[in-house]
Every structure is written in C-alpha cells, then in structure tokens.
Design a protein around this motif. Sequence first.
Motif, PDB file in Angstrom:
ATOM      1  N   SER A 273       0.837  -1.198   0.000  1.00  0.00           N
ATOM      2  CA  SER A 273       0.000   0.000   0.000  1.00  0.00           C
ATOM      3  C   SER A 273       0.871   1.246   0.000  1.00  0.00           C
ATOM      4  CB  SER A 273      -0.930   0.000   1.218  1.00  0.00           C
ATOM      5  OG  SER A 273      -0.183   0.110   2.415  1.00  0.00           O
ATOM      6  N   ALA A 274       0.421   2.266  -0.709  1.00  0.00           N
ATOM      7  CA  ALA A 274       1.218   3.478  -0.852  1.00  0.00           C
ATOM      8  C   ALA A 274       1.525   4.125   0.496  1.00  0.00           C
ATOM      9  CB  ALA A 274       0.489   4.466  -1.759  1.00  0.00           C
ATOM     10  N   GLY A 275       0.577   4.048   1.426  1.00  0.00           N
ATOM     11  CA  GLY A 275       0.765   4.677   2.723  1.00  0.00           C
ATOM     12  C   GLY A 275       1.820   4.014   3.587  1.00  0.00           C
ATOM     13  N   SER A 276       2.199   2.768   3.248  1.00  0.00           N
ATOM     14  CA  SER A 276       3.178   2.046   4.061  1.00  0.00           C
ATOM     15  C   SER A 276       4.606   2.189   3.542  1.00  0.00           C
ATOM     16  CB  SER A 276       2.826   0.554   4.099  1.00  0.00           C
ATOM     17  OG  SER A 276       3.042  -0.052   2.829  1.00  0.00           O
ATOM     18  N   ILE A 277       4.786   2.872   2.436  1.00  0.00           N
ATOM     19  CA  ILE A 277       6.093   2.944   1.793  1.00  0.00           C
ATOM     20  C   ILE A 277       6.997   3.979   2.461  1.00  0.00           C
ATOM     21  CG2 ILE A 277       7.284   3.580  -0.352  1.00  0.00           C
ATOM     22  CD1 ILE A 277       6.067   0.808  -0.437  1.00  0.00           C
ATOM     23  N   TYR A 278       8.235   3.570   2.707  1.00  0.00           N
ATOM     24  CA  TYR A 278       9.272   4.475   3.213  1.00  0.00           C
ATOM     25  C   TYR A 278      10.176   4.856   2.043  1.00  0.00           C
ATOM     26  CZ  TYR A 278      13.584   5.977   5.530  1.00  0.00           C
ATOM     27  OH  TYR A 278      14.689   6.673   5.918  1.00  0.00           O
ATOM     28  N   VAL A 279      10.469   6.137   1.914  1.00  0.00           N
ATOM     29  CA  VAL A 279      11.313   6.604   0.817  1.00  0.00           C
ATOM     30  C   VAL A 279      12.757   6.715   1.292  1.00  0.00           C
ATOM     31  CG1 VAL A 279      11.723   8.419  -0.891  1.00  0.00           C
ATOM     32  CG2 VAL A 279       9.378   7.856  -0.179  1.00  0.00           C
ATOM     33  N   GLY A 280      13.628   5.926   0.660  1.00  0.00           N
ATOM     34  CA  GLY A 280      15.045   5.951   1.007  1.00  0.00           C
ATOM     35  C   GLY A 280      15.803   6.955   0.174  1.00  0.00           C
ATOM     36  N   ALA A 281      16.748   7.644   0.771  1.00  0.00           N
ATOM     37  CA  ALA A 281      17.516   8.669   0.071  1.00  0.00           C
ATOM     38  C   ALA A 281      18.353   8.061  -1.039  1.00  0.00           C
ATOM     39  CB  ALA A 281      18.405   9.414   1.056  1.00  0.00           C
ATOM     40  N   ALA A 282      18.660   8.869  -2.030  1.00  0.00           N
ATOM     41  CA  ALA A 282      19.511   8.433  -3.134  1.00  0.00           C
ATOM     42  C   ALA A 282      20.940   8.222  -2.647  1.00  0.00           C
ATOM     43  CB  ALA A 282      19.483   9.478  -4.250  1.00  0.00           C
ATOM     44  N   THR A 283      21.658   7.343  -3.303  1.00  0.00           N
ATOM     45  CA  THR A 283      23.056   7.094  -2.928  1.00  0.00           C
ATOM     46  C   THR A 283      23.961   8.243  -3.352  1.00  0.00           C
ATOM     47  OG1 THR A 283      23.370   5.855  -4.984  1.00  0.00           O
ATOM     48  CG2 THR A 283      22.766   4.598  -3.020  1.00  0.00           C
ATOM     49  N   HIS A 284      23.490   9.071  -4.291  1.00  0.00           N
ATOM     50  CA  HIS A 284      24.211  10.281  -4.671  1.00  0.00           C
ATOM     51  C   HIS A 284      23.180  11.359  -4.972  1.00  0.00           C
ATOM     52  CE1 HIS A 284      23.402   8.121  -8.436  1.00  0.00           C
ATOM     53  NE2 HIS A 284      23.324   9.319  -8.996  1.00  0.00           N
ATOM     54  N   GLU A 285      23.577  12.614  -4.859  1.00  0.00           N
ATOM     55  CA  GLU A 285      22.636  13.720  -5.012  1.00  0.00           C
ATOM     56  C   GLU A 285      21.930  13.662  -6.364  1.00  0.00           C
ATOM     57  OE1 GLU A 285      22.621  18.241  -3.370  1.00  0.00           O
ATOM     58  OE2 GLU A 285      24.265  17.706  -4.712  1.00  0.00           O
ATOM     59  N   TYR A 286      20.621  13.791  -6.333  1.00  0.00           N
ATOM     60  CA  TYR A 286      19.742  13.762  -7.510  1.00  0.00           C
ATOM     61  C   TYR A 286      19.600  12.367  -8.127  1.00  0.00           C
ATOM     62  CZ  TYR A 286      20.899  18.724  -7.109  1.00  0.00           C
ATOM     63  OH  TYR A 286      21.111  19.987  -6.622  1.00  0.00           O
ATOM     64  N   GLY A 287      20.132  11.341  -7.475  1.00  0.00           N
ATOM     65  CA  GLY A 287      20.023   9.987  -7.998  1.00  0.00           C
ATOM     66  C   GLY A 287      18.661   9.378  -7.712  1.00  0.00           C
ATOM     67  N   PRO A 288      18.418   8.142  -8.190  1.00  0.00           N
ATOM     68  CA  PRO A 288      17.128   7.476  -7.958  1.00  0.00           C
ATOM     69  C   PRO A 288      16.867   7.248  -6.473  1.00  0.00           C
ATOM     70  CG  PRO A 288      18.369   6.369  -9.695  1.00  0.00           C
ATOM     71  CD  PRO A 288      19.312   7.340  -9.053  1.00  0.00           C
TER      72      PRO A 288
END
Length: 298
Positions: A273-288
């Motif tokens: 579910s979309a509400g359960s998703i945690y967004v992890g930072a990119a490994t480099h600036e502006y990366g995926p």
Amino acid sequence: MKWQDKGLVIDPGFDFMRNFRANGFHMREMDAIVVSHDHTDHNADLRAIEDVFYEMSRRANQDETLSGERNWHYYLICDERTKRKDYLQFPARHRTIIEMNQKSFMVGVEELTINLRDKGLPFVIHNFKAEHGLPAYSLRIDCLSSSGKVEAKIGFTCDTQYFGGLERGLDGCDILVAHVSQPTLPELLNSDKPKEKHLGYRGVAKLVKNCKPDLTVIGEFWAGFADMRIDITKGLKRICGDRAILPSSVGLFITTKEKSPEIECSNCRKWRSAGSIYVGAATHEYGPLAYLCPFCRI
C-alpha cells in the motif's frame, strides 16, 4: 502509463528514452503520447520517438516477415506550438496528430475531451487551460474498462501555478501527479504568497487538501539549490494531514489493481500500500530514490 495492455506517455522530456528502456519497456508498448506544452523538459525526446517510429514503420513495410508483427503507429496529442515542430510538419503513416483545442482558453469553457476509445485505446483525456505563461494544459485521464466504464482517474497538473479551476478539473482523481518546482522563500514565509507559473510548495499543499486523492506523486523538483525531494514531501505530508504522498523518481512503479494504489518495493519487488512505503535517500545527489516496504526498511 500502462492500462489494458496499452501505453500512454505524458511529456517525454530529457532522458525519457534512456529511462524508458532502462526500466525494461519497449517502443511497441507506446501507443499514444501527450505533450502538455512546448518546453524542452516536456518534449525533448519527442524527436527521438518520432525517428524510431518512422524507422520501424519503414522497415515493417519493406520486410514481409514484419508486416503483421505490429502496426508501427502512435497518436500524438499536443499543443499548437509542439505541433509546429519542423519534424512534425509532413503527414506520415506512423503517426496521427490530435491538437489540444485552443477553445479551452475561451471564457466559460472549463475543459475539452479527447476520447481515444474509438481508436482502440482505453483512455479519455480531459484537458483544460493551465496558468503557465504560455499555452499549456493540465490533464485528467480516465482509464476505461473493456466495456467503457471509468475504473481509474489520473490527474496531471503539468506546469501551472495554482488557480481555482485547477481543483475543479482534478477533483475526484485517484492518483494526482503534481509538479512542484523549486519552493521560493516568499511563499515559505507567507502562506498567502503563491508561486508564479508553478504550483510551488503552497500550491501543491492546497491542491492536495482540497482534491484528496488516494495518492499524490510530487514531480518536477527543479532542485536548483539542493536535492530537497524527501524534505519537501515530508513537509507536505505534515501540513496535508499525513496523506499518502511520495516524491517521484525513476523506478517508481504504481498499480491501481487494488482498491487503493500500491507501490512496488524497490527491494523485494512486492506490491505494498502506498501509505506504508518508506522513501530511502539516493546514494548520490539527484540519484534514484528507493521505495521500501515495512519488511525491507532497515
């Protein structure tokens, strides 16, 4: 967008083709393209798409073994300025151009409809005037069942500043894709100071609060100062009542097969579910970015 095995592309800008192929898609999955306005970050790769369709159509017509493989043809729905591009000036068997009518700029006309069902595609595209300083359109796309019933509504603000008609055009969308651009200091300090030509931080917040989509995807982070995708999203969730809001990135996959939108976990590849998703930072600036389910979050 993929729906009923048909593909609809919205604003193929910089690096679209590279990202499209890198995520496992093929040109044969592209049936229609919508260009909201004539800025290069929204149509830079349109020429490349045109070149590929031309070449594949030519080869299919010359090679009998390819003649029944696919009808290499696409529908281009665009503004008048994009239609005037030099590489679109000549009729071609591999494309049909449908212009988003300028009548939607007339007083009293809120939106116009392009029904692609009669062309074998399960989409109805509602376009209406955006406030961006040049002819530009916001979009609401109805995704249809085989019987013609609307099963999902996807809204795209594209590039526009906030205005009241935007809410009316995008109300009732299951998923809202909102272009934020770079927030400015005046709008951050003063909630009554809107950003011009783009939604900005306050414009997105107001739109989400009033339209209440099941999922909001924030896109077009200008990022002129720094990579603020996660910070902006966290702030929006805080002032919008902790609704399901995610920053966009290459590799974000969404499905509407269930009652509410689900996201594919970047690690285990399972739908959550979309509400359960945690967004992890990119490994480099502006990366995926990474989209992690509760079981994969470290």
